[in-house]
Design an enzyme around this catalytic site. Structure first.
Site, PDB file in Angstrom:
ATOM      1  N   LYS A 228       0.859  -1.188   0.000  1.00  0.00           N
ATOM      2  CA  LYS A 228       0.000   0.000   0.000  1.00  0.00           C
ATOM      3  C   LYS A 228       0.890   1.231   0.000  1.00  0.00           C
ATOM      4  O   LYS A 228       2.027   1.186   0.472  1.00  0.00           O
ATOM      5  CB  LYS A 228      -0.879   0.026   1.256  1.00  0.00           C
ATOM      6  CG  LYS A 228      -2.138   0.840   1.082  1.00  0.00           C
ATOM      7  CD  LYS A 228      -3.214   0.034   0.380  1.00  0.00           C
ATOM      8  CE  LYS A 228      -4.499   0.777   0.220  1.00  0.00           C
ATOM      9  NZ  LYS A 228      -5.579  -0.106  -0.252  1.00  0.00           N
TER      10      LYS A 228
ATOM     11  N   ASP B 130      -6.729   4.110  -4.873  1.00  0.00           N
ATOM     12  CA  ASP B 130      -7.429   3.987  -3.588  1.00  0.00           C
ATOM     13  C   ASP B 130      -8.090   5.350  -3.347  1.00  0.00           C
ATOM     14  O   ASP B 130      -8.342   6.081  -4.310  1.00  0.00           O
ATOM     15  CB  ASP B 130      -6.444   3.591  -2.481  1.00  0.00           C
ATOM     16  CG  ASP B 130      -7.157   3.206  -1.186  1.00  0.00           C
ATOM     17  OD1 ASP B 130      -7.763   2.128  -1.150  1.00  0.00           O
ATOM     18  OD2 ASP B 130      -7.138   3.988  -0.222  1.00  0.00           O
TER      19      ASP B 130
HETATM   20  P1  NAD Z   1     -13.583   7.625  -2.775  1.00  0.00           P
HETATM   21  O1  NAD Z   1     -12.645   8.716  -2.425  1.00  0.00           O
HETATM   22  O2  NAD Z   1     -13.985   7.422  -4.182  1.00  0.00           O
HETATM   23  O3  NAD Z   1     -14.937   7.799  -1.936  1.00  0.00           O
HETATM   24  C1  NAD Z   1     -14.984   8.006  -0.561  1.00  0.00           C
HETATM   25  C2  NAD Z   1     -16.409   8.454  -0.222  1.00  0.00           C
HETATM   26  O4  NAD Z   1     -16.554   8.526   1.189  1.00  0.00           O
HETATM   27  C3  NAD Z   1     -16.765   9.843  -0.763  1.00  0.00           C
HETATM   28  O5  NAD Z   1     -18.114   9.829  -1.189  1.00  0.00           O
HETATM   29  C4  NAD Z   1     -16.611  10.744   0.464  1.00  0.00           C
HETATM   30  O6  NAD Z   1     -17.409  11.912   0.376  1.00  0.00           O
HETATM   31  C5  NAD Z   1     -17.117   9.806   1.528  1.00  0.00           C
HETATM   32  N1  NAD Z   1     -16.689  10.148   2.886  1.00  0.00           N
HETATM   33  C6  NAD Z   1     -15.481  10.570   3.319  1.00  0.00           C
HETATM   34  N2  NAD Z   1     -15.517  10.755   4.637  1.00  0.00           N
HETATM   35  C7  NAD Z   1     -16.777  10.439   5.039  1.00  0.00           C
HETATM   36  C8  NAD Z   1     -17.439  10.414   6.278  1.00  0.00           C
HETATM   37  N3  NAD Z   1     -16.819  10.779   7.412  1.00  0.00           N
HETATM   38  N4  NAD Z   1     -18.719  10.002   6.295  1.00  0.00           N
HETATM   39  C9  NAD Z   1     -19.362   9.626   5.169  1.00  0.00           C
HETATM   40  N5  NAD Z   1     -18.801   9.636   3.963  1.00  0.00           N
HETATM   41  C10 NAD Z   1     -17.521  10.037   3.914  1.00  0.00           C
HETATM   42  O7  NAD Z   1     -12.948   6.292  -2.138  1.00  0.00           O
HETATM   43  P2  NAD Z   1     -13.268   4.793  -2.541  1.00  0.00           P
HETATM   44  O8  NAD Z   1     -12.304   4.345  -3.561  1.00  0.00           O
HETATM   45  O9  NAD Z   1     -14.722   4.638  -2.762  1.00  0.00           O
HETATM   46  O10 NAD Z   1     -12.836   4.045  -1.177  1.00  0.00           O
HETATM   47  C11 NAD Z   1     -13.701   3.979  -0.062  1.00  0.00           C
HETATM   48  C12 NAD Z   1     -13.199   2.913   0.896  1.00  0.00           C
HETATM   49  O11 NAD Z   1     -13.141   1.670   0.210  1.00  0.00           O
HETATM   50  C13 NAD Z   1     -11.798   3.128   1.464  1.00  0.00           C
HETATM   51  O12 NAD Z   1     -11.765   2.562   2.767  1.00  0.00           O
HETATM   52  C14 NAD Z   1     -10.916   2.322   0.532  1.00  0.00           C
HETATM   53  O13 NAD Z   1      -9.705   1.927   1.154  1.00  0.00           O
HETATM   54  C15 NAD Z   1     -11.823   1.138   0.297  1.00  0.00           C
HETATM   55  N6  NAD Z   1     -11.543   0.371  -0.932  1.00  0.00           N
HETATM   56  C16 NAD Z   1     -11.541   0.959  -2.168  1.00  0.00           C
HETATM   57  C17 NAD Z   1     -11.328   0.183  -3.302  1.00  0.00           C
HETATM   58  C18 NAD Z   1     -11.420   0.744  -4.686  1.00  0.00           C
HETATM   59  O14 NAD Z   1     -11.334  -0.054  -5.645  1.00  0.00           O
HETATM   60  N7  NAD Z   1     -11.626   2.022  -4.875  1.00  0.00           N
HETATM   61  C19 NAD Z   1     -11.079  -1.182  -3.153  1.00  0.00           C
HETATM   62  C20 NAD Z   1     -11.089  -1.745  -1.884  1.00  0.00           C
HETATM   63  C21 NAD Z   1     -11.331  -0.958  -0.774  1.00  0.00           C
END
Ligand code: NAD
Length: 428
Positions: A114, A154
């Protein structure tokens, strides 16, 4: 110190402590060889880099970047790159460990890595972001590579970030090497079906857990926290499979309609909004709620898909969902997990539920190496297969040992990595 107190001090340290605690618990249950346990508790490699970036007004800002490889026992390290002010060595280490268990659980030949930069990317212009990303790629280039460590998107990074990384790496190496990252645009060697893969994996996990509980999707209501990549695509696919999405939230707050939300309209709104959030979205029947209220709504399934440490001992008692499917990494603290278990709430853990992205990343890497690309139907069919097999492995392992899904997922994942370490032996 409780998780909530640790969180207030250093969110990354608390996240890492939680990751270590869950490894320790799995190791004890497996009666793991202490030598292998000692090895798995530490990162095999951690790099901290200073990133001087010339800002648009000519002054230079120095950001701190990280890349951590937890192990390479089952194959090259694999894991995303996150741009967020909270990024720290501890946070990245915890996320790298999670990637190891995730890759092992879904049985792809990768280990965990990561990376990230401690930055609020909303403060940076497109040109500043590009310069920062290129400098970061240059700085970590000695330890990444298609057979060494393969980054991916991410939080706050995306296809465009991957294009910059891929291009910078190609310039440094003097050859085209598109397998260096996954999550690239399709026109640069990305895979069809990658953009929504994590969300589709979450939806498949929802379907599988409900199937085992004998609950038809069509009769279930779902609340999704987070409306970014994972949250939006999870909501879309879950709705497509027949369940009703009654609430979603993002950084601007929560949006609730017990009769169901129009996810497509909400996704379109975000695309066109200046802030790229749901701020200001309104439609008849909609109530605005807080993020805290969303987590505590009466619904069948809660999908936390925003960030870590959202369900804690402070709110776990008030969760009314019967199933939690973890779209985000580490959204539930161990104390909260114990409370949820006491209440009979079934939790599908992050290392399974959000593994769809890494499975399709693996498909992208395979396609890049072959130079031969699959149709979106082939990608989706194979993703369904990987997720369903992994869910079944986790479920069956848990039934045999009479442990909850999180524990069975961790035990199975750790066992596979430990077996690989034992077979390789300790060098020299
Ligand atoms: P992203 O940046 O696209 O989206 C994050 C979302 O969460 C946004 O809508 C943001 O406004 C919202 N957010 C932030 N803080 C918040 C809060 N306190 N309360 C409510 N909403 C809040 O990120 P993502 O890629 O969707 O990733 C989200 C999670 O999923 C992370 O934990 C990431 O590590 C995990 N993840 C992502 C992927 C991927 O393929 N993108 C894969 C596995 C895990």
């Amino acid at each position: 110190m409780t998780s909530v107190e640790m969180l207030a001090k250093n969110p990354g340290a608390s996240f890492l402590a939680n990751a270590q605690a869950s490894l320790t618990k799995a190791a004890q249950a497996l009666n793991l060889d202490p030598n292998i346990f000692a090895l798995l508790r530490t990162n095999s490699r951690s790099l901290i880099v200073s990133l001087p970036v010339e800002m648009d007004d000519g002054h230079v800002e120095v950001f701190t970047g990280y890349r951590v490889q937890h192990t390479t026992a089952r194959g090259p390290a694999k894991g995303g790159i996150r741009y967020h002010p909270s990024v720290s060595l501890e946070e990245v280490s915890a996320l790298a460990q999670l990637m190891t268990w995730k890759c092992s659980l879904v049985n792809v030949p990768f280990s965990g890595g990561k990376g990230g930069i401690a930055v609020d990317p909303r403060r940076l212009s497109e040109n500043e972001l590009r310069r920062m990303t290129r400098r970061y790629t240059y700085a970590i280039s000695p330890i990444i590579g298609p057979n060494i460590d393969i980054p991916a998107p991410d939080m706050n990074t995306n296809e465009r970030t991957m294009s910059w990384i891929s291009d910078t790496y190609a310039i440094i190496k003097g050859e085209s090497n598109s397998e260096i990252v996954t999550g690239k645009p399709v026109s640069l060697g990305g895979s069809l079906g990658r953009i929504d893969a994590t969300g589709l994996g979450v939806a498949i996990s929802v379907k599988e857990v409900l199937k085992r509980a004998g609950k038809p999707m069509e009769e279930c209501t779902v609340a999704v926290q987070g409306f970014g990549n994972v949250g939006t695509w999870s909501a879309r696919h879950i709705a497509e499979m027949g369940a009703k999405i009654v609430a979603v939230s993002d950084i601007s707050g929560g949006y609730y309609n017990p009769d169901g939300l129009d996810i497509e309209a909400m996704a379109d709104y975000v695309k066109q909004s200046k802030t790229r959030t749901l701020e200001g979205y309104s439609t008849p029947g909609l109530s605005t709620i807080t993020n805290e209220e969303l987590l505590e709504l009466p619904c069948d399934v809660l999908v936390p898909a925003a960030m870590e440490n959202q369900i804690t001992e402070a709110n776990a008692d008030r969760i009314q969902a019967k199933f939690i499917v973890e779209g985000a990494n580490g959204p539930t603290t161990p104390e909260a997990d114990a409370i949820l278990q006491e209440h009979g709430i079934i939790v599908v853990p992050d290392i399974l539920a959000n593994a769809g992205g890494v499975v399709v990343s693996y498909f992208e890497w395979v396609q890049g190496r072959e130079g031969f690309y699959w149709t979106v139907d082939e990608v989706r069919t194979r993703l369904h297969h990987f997720m369903e097999v992994a869910f079944d492995d986790m479920y069956t392992f848990g039934q045999h040992r009479n442990v909850p899904l999180r524990q069975s997922a961790m035990m199975l994942a750790v066992q596979r990595v430990a077996d690989a370490v034992a077979l390789r032996g300790i060098f020299p």
